[in-house]
Write a protein that holds these residues in place. Structure first.
Motif, mmCIF file in Angstrom:
data_model
loop_
_atom_site.group_PDB
_atom_site.id
_atom_site.type_symbol
_atom_site.label_atom_id
_atom_site.label_comp_id
_atom_site.label_asym_id
_atom_site.label_seq_id
_atom_site.Cartn_x
_atom_site.Cartn_y
_atom_site.Cartn_z
ATOM 1 N N THR A 37 0.868 -1.180 0.000
ATOM 2 C CA THR A 37 0.000 0.000 0.000
ATOM 3 C C THR A 37 0.907 1.232 0.000
ATOM 4 O OG1 THR A 37 -0.062 -0.024 2.434
ATOM 5 C CG2 THR A 37 -1.850 -1.185 1.267
ATOM 6 N N LEU A 38 0.276 2.388 -0.032
ATOM 7 C CA LEU A 38 1.043 3.641 -0.031
ATOM 8 C C LEU A 38 0.826 4.397 1.272
ATOM 9 C CD1 LEU A 38 0.274 4.715 -3.684
ATOM 10 C CD2 LEU A 38 2.428 3.832 -2.789
ATOM 11 N N GLY A 42 3.700 8.737 0.499
ATOM 12 C CA GLY A 42 3.828 8.147 -0.829
ATOM 13 C C GLY A 42 4.783 6.978 -0.913
ATOM 14 N N SER A 43 5.508 6.707 0.159
ATOM 15 C CA SER A 43 6.426 5.569 0.138
ATOM 16 C C SER A 43 5.635 4.264 0.308
ATOM 17 C CB SER A 43 7.490 5.711 1.222
ATOM 18 O OG SER A 43 6.892 5.692 2.503
ATOM 19 N N PRO A 44 6.192 3.153 -0.160
ATOM 20 C CA PRO A 44 5.454 1.886 -0.067
ATOM 21 C C PRO A 44 5.508 1.283 1.331
ATOM 22 C CG PRO A 44 7.569 1.543 -1.141
ATOM 23 C CD PRO A 44 7.440 3.027 -0.901
ATOM 24 N N ARG A 45 4.442 0.563 1.649
ATOM 25 C CA ARG A 45 4.383 -0.223 2.892
ATOM 26 C C ARG A 45 3.999 -1.643 2.462
ATOM 27 N NH1 ARG A 45 3.059 1.694 7.834
ATOM 28 N NH2 ARG A 45 1.784 3.385 6.989
ATOM 29 N N THR A 46 4.727 -2.644 2.929
ATOM 30 C CA THR A 46 4.334 -4.024 2.677
ATOM 31 C C THR A 46 3.870 -4.656 3.978
ATOM 32 O OG1 THR A 46 6.605 -4.831 2.951
ATOM 33 C CG2 THR A 46 5.889 -4.335 0.705
ATOM 34 N N SER A 47 2.847 -5.494 3.850
ATOM 35 C CA SER A 47 2.242 -6.139 5.010
ATOM 36 C C SER A 47 1.788 -7.536 4.624
ATOM 37 C CB SER A 47 0.993 -5.368 5.469
ATOM 38 O OG SER A 47 1.259 -4.007 5.659
ATOM 39 N N ALA A 69 -5.023 -0.856 6.300
ATOM 40 C CA ALA A 69 -6.409 -0.427 6.067
ATOM 41 C C ALA A 69 -6.492 1.093 5.984
ATOM 42 C CB ALA A 69 -7.325 -0.949 7.175
ATOM 43 N N LEU A 70 -5.781 1.775 6.878
ATOM 44 C CA LEU A 70 -5.772 3.240 6.840
ATOM 45 C C LEU A 70 -5.127 3.750 5.554
ATOM 46 C CD1 LEU A 70 -4.852 3.952 10.568
ATOM 47 C CD2 LEU A 70 -7.130 3.891 9.510
ATOM 48 N N ASP A 71 -4.066 3.065 5.101
ATOM 49 C CA ASP A 71 -3.452 3.427 3.822
ATOM 50 C C ASP A 71 -4.469 3.325 2.689
ATOM 51 O OD1 ASP A 71 -0.928 3.770 5.005
ATOM 52 O OD2 ASP A 71 -0.142 1.840 4.288
ATOM 53 N N LEU A 72 -5.209 2.202 2.641
ATOM 54 C CA LEU A 72 -6.171 1.987 1.560
ATOM 55 C C LEU A 72 -7.348 2.951 1.629
ATOM 56 C CD1 LEU A 72 -6.153 -1.902 1.366
ATOM 57 C CD2 LEU A 72 -5.175 -0.282 -0.291
ATOM 58 N N ARG A 73 -7.738 3.352 2.815
ATOM 59 C CA ARG A 73 -8.797 4.359 2.929
ATOM 60 C C ARG A 73 -8.346 5.686 2.331
ATOM 61 N NH1 ARG A 73 -11.459 3.947 8.951
ATOM 62 N NH2 ARG A 73 -13.149 2.544 8.349
ATOM 63 N N ARG A 74 -7.083 6.001 2.503
ATOM 64 C CA ARG A 74 -6.536 7.266 2.014
ATOM 65 C C ARG A 74 -6.230 7.192 0.521
ATOM 66 N NH1 ARG A 74 -3.068 7.242 5.353
ATOM 67 N NH2 ARG A 74 -1.396 6.318 4.161
#
Length: 161
Positions: A37-38, A42-47, A69-74
């Protein structure tokens, strides 16, 4: 430049049943996969993430308040990488899915998911809109084969020696 309308899993399966079957087989072979996700900057996050294929959709379920989830909401853009598993050679190939995640707010849709999956409560539920599916594998110990699908297009296959 216009972008094709994203597809759900059912539309992808109808358009490209062989690639969809290979992708789903890879994802259902293991429980945990990697979601990118972002972050706010703007940097990537992997989970790590579990996925489900139900009722013609690819679903992403997450713990409440999780950073992904918060990343995807944004920003709903995501990339999903199949678990390579214990086979370092990945004989079945590698699968990556790109798209957008849409949070499910409809209580009936969420209840139908809960009935089948029984996730811990509460949770975030996202359905996916696919923008790309890529499968990479080795054919006959000779060729690296890359199959690329995008909505509104046929699978493009590249072979490298």
């Amino acid at each position: 430049m216009t972008h094709p309308t994203p597809s759900n899993w059912a539309a992808f399966t109808a358009a490209e049943p062989d690639l969809a079957s290979a992708a789903e087989d890879r994802f259902t072979a293991f429980t945990h996969h990697t979601l990118a996700t972002l972050r706010k900057d703007g940097s990537p996050r992997t989970s790590g993430l579990e996925v489900r294929f139900l009722h013609g959709e690819l679903w992403l379920g997450m713990m409440p308040g999780s950073l992904k989830a918060l990343d995807l909401r944004r920003d709903p853009r995501f990339a999903l990488q199949v678990n390579p598993g214990a086979d370092a050679q990945m004989a079945s190939g590698d699968v990556r899915i790109g798209g957008r995640a849409v949070e499910v707010e409809d209580s009936e849709a969420k209840a139908a998911y809960v009935k089948e999956v029984e996730p811990p409560q509460p949770f975030h539920l996202f359905r996916t809109e696919l923008t790309e599916v890529v499968r990479t594998y080795v054919q006959d110990d000779t060729y690296l084969v890359v199959e690329i699908w995008k909505p509104g297009e046929q699978v493009r296959t590249l072979r490298r020696r």
